[in-house]
Design a protein around this motif. Structure first.
Motif, short mmCIF file in Angstrom:
data_model
loop_
_atom_site.label_atom_id
_atom_site.label_comp_id
_atom_site.label_asym_id
_atom_site.label_seq_id
_atom_site.Cartn_x
_atom_site.Cartn_y
_atom_site.Cartn_z
N VAL A 58 0.83 -1.22 0.00
CA VAL A 58 0.00 0.00 0.00
C VAL A 58 0.86 1.26 0.00
O VAL A 58 0.65 2.16 -0.82
N ALA A 64 -1.82 -1.65 -3.93
CA ALA A 64 -2.74 -2.18 -2.94
C ALA A 64 -3.93 -2.87 -3.58
O ALA A 64 -4.33 -2.55 -4.68
N ASP A 68 -5.29 -6.00 1.19
CA ASP A 68 -4.24 -5.23 1.87
C ASP A 68 -4.85 -4.14 2.74
O ASP A 68 -4.46 -3.97 3.90
N ASN A 69 -5.78 -3.41 2.18
CA ASN A 69 -6.44 -2.34 2.96
C ASN A 69 -7.17 -2.92 4.16
O ASN A 69 -7.14 -2.36 5.25
N ASP A 73 -6.67 -2.23 8.26
CA ASP A 73 -7.78 -1.67 9.04
C ASP A 73 -7.67 -2.02 10.52
O ASP A 73 -8.04 -1.21 11.38
N ASP A 81 -7.31 7.22 9.26
CA ASP A 81 -6.25 6.74 8.38
C ASP A 81 -4.91 6.96 9.06
O ASP A 81 -3.99 7.56 8.52
#
Length: 178
Positions: A58, A64, A68-69, A73, A81
């Protein structure tokens, strides 16, 4: 205080020495800065956190995907963020990467803190100077068992800080500053 027995003998936990945590504030996070920090300090063969590779894709490689995100998280502070990733370091105890609430990066290293406060401060000074030079960071700080700052307000707090060098730059207009 025993925590287990083995063949009739008690095994005791060894006291863990406190860590000296050293950080620099990098005003603009970029793939180059994160990549250089990873190349210099992170044990990429055994990073100690499975989310490292998602972070790298990322924030360093820019490739990404949804998985991946989602992996990152779980690190985020209160739906923001911003997060901290604690990784195994090559030559230090830990390498620490914080993506701050206001668009900066806080990069850090943890090392075993010597028992002697004056030696701890000398070691902190050397590491802060090294990181400031390497990442053109305007400010650095160090403390024993010091968590990384998640924003400018936390960076300026005096709690647990033993050494502080430089000053935070004035935030640019329109930046997401806390």
């Amino acid at each position: 205080m025993a925590f287990s027995t083995h063949h009739g003998t008690e095994t005791y936990a060894r006291p863990v020495p406190p860590c000296l945590d050293v950080y620099v504030w990098v005003s603009e996070r970029s793939p180059e800065v994160f990549g250089q920090f990873i190349d210099s300090y992170v044990n990429v063969d055994d990073p100690g956190d499975e989310r490292f590779h998602a972070f790298e894709r990322v924030y360093v490689l820019g490739i990404a995907n949804g998985a991946d995100n989602k992996a990152l998280d779980g690190l985020r502070f209160e739906e923001e963020d911003a997060f901290t990733l604690y990784l195994r370091a090559r030559d230090h105890y830990q390498a620490i990467i914080t993506v701050t609430r206001d668009g900066a990066a806080v990069l850090g290293l943890s090392v075993d803190a010597p028992d002697d406060l004056s030696e701890t401060l000398r070691q902190a000074e050397r590491l802060v100077e090294q990181l400031q030079r390497q990442f053109s960071a305007p400010t650095g700080l160090a403390g024993v068992e010091l968590p990384p700052a998640r924003d400018r307000v936390e960076w300026e707090a005096e709690d647990l800080v033993l050494l502080r060098t430089g000053e935070l730059p004035v935030p640019s207009p329109g930046a997401n500053n806390v």
